[in-house]
Design a protein around this motif. Structure first.
Motif, PDB file in Angstrom:
ATOM      1  N   VAL A  23     -33.184  -7.165  46.083  1.00 24.33           N
ATOM      2  CA  VAL A  23     -34.579  -7.530  45.787  1.00 24.33           C
ATOM      3  C   VAL A  23     -34.863  -7.366  44.293  1.00 24.33           C
ATOM      4  N   GLN A  24     -34.378  -6.300  43.682  1.00 25.39           N
ATOM      5  CA  GLN A  24     -34.570  -6.104  42.237  1.00 25.39           C
ATOM      6  C   GLN A  24     -33.967  -7.255  41.447  1.00 25.39           C
ATOM      7  N   THR A  25     -32.805  -7.697  41.857  1.00 25.12           N
ATOM      8  CA  THR A  25     -32.157  -8.821  41.179  1.00 25.12           C
ATOM      9  C   THR A  25     -32.972 -10.096  41.372  1.00 25.12           C
ATOM     10  N   ALA A  26     -33.426 -10.348  42.585  1.00 20.48           N
ATOM     11  CA  ALA A  26     -34.206 -11.563  42.877  1.00 20.48           C
ATOM     12  C   ALA A  26     -35.510 -11.604  42.089  1.00 20.48           C
ATOM     13  N   THR A  27     -36.145 -10.457  41.908  1.00 22.29           N
ATOM     14  CA  THR A  27     -37.451 -10.432  41.229  1.00 22.29           C
ATOM     15  C   THR A  27     -37.340 -10.695  39.731  1.00 22.29           C
ATOM     16  N   LYS A  28     -36.142 -10.682  39.177  1.00 23.73           N
ATOM     17  CA  LYS A  28     -35.957 -10.999  37.756  1.00 23.73           C
ATOM     18  C   LYS A  28     -36.195 -12.482  37.468  1.00 23.73           C
ATOM     19  N   PHE A  29     -36.184 -13.297  38.502  1.00 25.71           N
ATOM     20  CA  PHE A  29     -36.248 -14.743  38.318  1.00 25.71           C
ATOM     21  C   PHE A  29     -37.626 -15.301  38.656  1.00 25.71           C
ATOM     22  N   LEU A  30     -37.976 -16.383  37.974  1.00 22.02           N
ATOM     23  CA  LEU A  30     -39.249 -17.057  38.218  1.00 22.02           C
ATOM     24  C   LEU A  30     -39.201 -17.930  39.473  1.00 22.02           C
ATOM     25  N   SER A  31     -38.029 -18.389  39.840  1.00 20.15           N
ATOM     26  CA  SER A  31     -37.863 -19.272  40.992  1.00 20.15           C
ATOM     27  C   SER A  31     -38.304 -18.610  42.287  1.00 20.15           C
ATOM     28  N   LYS A  32     -38.697 -19.441  43.233  1.00 24.81           N
ATOM     29  CA  LYS A  32     -38.914 -18.961  44.598  1.00 24.81           C
ATOM     30  C   LYS A  32     -37.539 -18.840  45.227  1.00 24.81           C
ATOM     31  N   ILE A  33     -37.269 -17.682  45.827  1.00 26.30           N
ATOM     32  CA  ILE A  33     -35.946 -17.412  46.384  1.00 26.30           C
ATOM     33  C   ILE A  33     -36.104 -16.934  47.826  1.00 26.30           C
ATOM     34  N   TYR A  34     -35.264 -17.496  48.696  1.00 28.31           N
ATOM     35  CA  TYR A  34     -35.307 -17.142  50.112  1.00 28.31           C
ATOM     36  C   TYR A  34     -33.905 -16.844  50.616  1.00 28.31           C
ATOM     37  N   ALA A  44     -36.795 -13.508  49.374  1.00 33.08           N
ATOM     38  CA  ALA A  44     -35.777 -12.603  48.833  1.00 33.08           C
ATOM     39  C   ALA A  44     -36.369 -11.527  47.932  1.00 33.08           C
ATOM     40  N   LYS A  45     -37.635 -11.660  47.587  1.00 33.38           N
ATOM     41  CA  LYS A  45     -38.288 -10.679  46.720  1.00 33.38           C
ATOM     42  C   LYS A  45     -39.069  -9.641  47.532  1.00 33.38           C
ATOM     43  N   ALA A  65     -32.959 -21.227  46.292  1.00 33.19           N
ATOM     44  CA  ALA A  65     -33.767 -20.967  45.100  1.00 33.19           C
ATOM     45  C   ALA A  65     -34.339 -22.286  44.611  1.00 33.19           C
ATOM     46  N   GLN A  66     -35.610 -22.248  44.238  1.00 34.56           N
ATOM     47  CA  GLN A  66     -36.262 -23.435  43.706  1.00 34.56           C
ATOM     48  C   GLN A  66     -37.136 -23.035  42.531  1.00 34.56           C
ATOM     49  N   GLY A  67     -36.853 -23.629  41.379  1.00 37.33           N
ATOM     50  CA  GLY A  67     -37.620 -23.335  40.184  1.00 37.33           C
ATOM     51  C   GLY A  67     -36.786 -23.527  38.943  1.00 37.33           C
ATOM     52  N   GLU A  68     -37.347 -23.147  37.821  1.00 40.05           N
ATOM     53  CA  GLU A  68     -36.702 -23.425  36.543  1.00 40.05           C
ATOM     54  C   GLU A  68     -35.402 -22.664  36.313  1.00 40.05           C
ATOM     55  N   ASP A  69     -35.230 -21.516  36.953  1.00 40.14           N
ATOM     56  CA  ASP A  69     -34.004 -20.731  36.785  1.00 40.14           C
ATOM     57  C   ASP A  69     -33.217 -20.603  38.097  1.00 40.14           C
ATOM     58  N   GLU A  70     -33.349 -21.615  38.958  1.00 40.55           N
ATOM     59  CA  GLU A  70     -32.754 -21.563  40.298  1.00 40.55           C
ATOM     60  C   GLU A  70     -31.232 -21.408  40.278  1.00 40.55           C
ATOM     61  N   LYS A  71     -30.562 -22.117  39.391  1.00 44.66           N
ATOM     62  CA  LYS A  71     -29.098 -22.049  39.335  1.00 44.66           C
ATOM     63  C   LYS A  71     -28.629 -20.643  38.954  1.00 44.66           C
ATOM     64  N   LYS A  72     -29.234 -20.076  37.934  1.00 47.37           N
ATOM     65  CA  LYS A  72     -28.885 -18.718  37.480  1.00 47.37           C
ATOM     66  C   LYS A  72     -29.197 -17.689  38.575  1.00 47.37           C
ATOM     67  N   ALA A  73     -30.303 -17.874  39.270  1.00 47.33           N
ATOM     68  CA  ALA A  73     -30.688 -16.950  40.344  1.00 47.33           C
ATOM     69  C   ALA A  73     -29.629 -16.932  41.445  1.00 47.33           C
ATOM     70  N   ILE A  74     -29.213 -18.098  41.884  1.00 46.49           N
ATOM     71  CA  ILE A  74     -28.202 -18.180  42.943  1.00 46.49           C
ATOM     72  C   ILE A  74     -26.887 -17.572  42.468  1.00 46.49           C
ATOM     73  N   GLU A  75     -26.500 -17.867  41.234  1.00 48.56           N
ATOM     74  CA  GLU A  75     -25.248 -17.324  40.698  1.00 48.56           C
ATOM     75  C   GLU A  75     -25.263 -15.798  40.672  1.00 48.56           C
ATOM     76  N   GLU A  76     -26.340 -15.208  40.193  1.00 48.92           N
ATOM     77  CA  GLU A  76     -26.408 -13.737  40.103  1.00 48.92           C
ATOM     78  C   GLU A  76     -26.473 -13.080  41.477  1.00 48.92           C
ATOM     79  N   LEU A  77     -27.232 -13.662  42.387  1.00 49.06           N
ATOM     80  CA  LEU A  77     -27.323 -13.081  43.732  1.00 49.06           C
ATOM     81  C   LEU A  77     -25.995 -13.198  44.471  1.00 49.06           C
TER      82      LEU A  77
END
Length: 90
Positions: A23-34, A44-45, A65-77
């Motif tokens: 959850v801490q990792t997911a909250t770093k991103f602006l994207s909506k994450i599920y 996911a937040k 993940a959907q949003g401006e940083d979706e690719k980075k969010a998925i990669e880190e998670l």
């Protein structure tokens, strides 16, 4: 929208501390994450949402993940689930 299927490897799944780290990792991103497990999708937040899924070792989950940083969010998670949690909890 980015979507990735991941099999959880760490022995205790996404319970307690691993769930909090996720959850801490997911909250770093602006994207909506599920996260989805067996057709049930949660934010996911949300620590309560993640804990309620009851993700265990060997479970297959989908990350969305959907949003401006979706690719980075998925990669880190994905990296967290496949590498970092595994190293910490073996």
């Amino acid at each position: 929208m980015e979507v990735k299927v991941v099999v959880v490897k760490n022995k205790i799944g996404l319970h307690a501390r691993p769930a909090a780290l996720f959850v801490q990792t997911a909250t770093k991103f602006l994207s909506k994450i599920y996260v989805e497990k067996k057709g049930r999708k949660v934010n996911a937040k949300s620590i309560m949402g993640i804990m309620a899924l009851g993700v265990c070792q060997g479970d297959q989950i989908k990350l969305y993940a959907q949003g401006e940083d979706e690719k980075k969010a998925i990669e880190e998670l994905e990296d967290l689930l496949l590498n970092k949690l595994e190293q910490e909890y073996i």
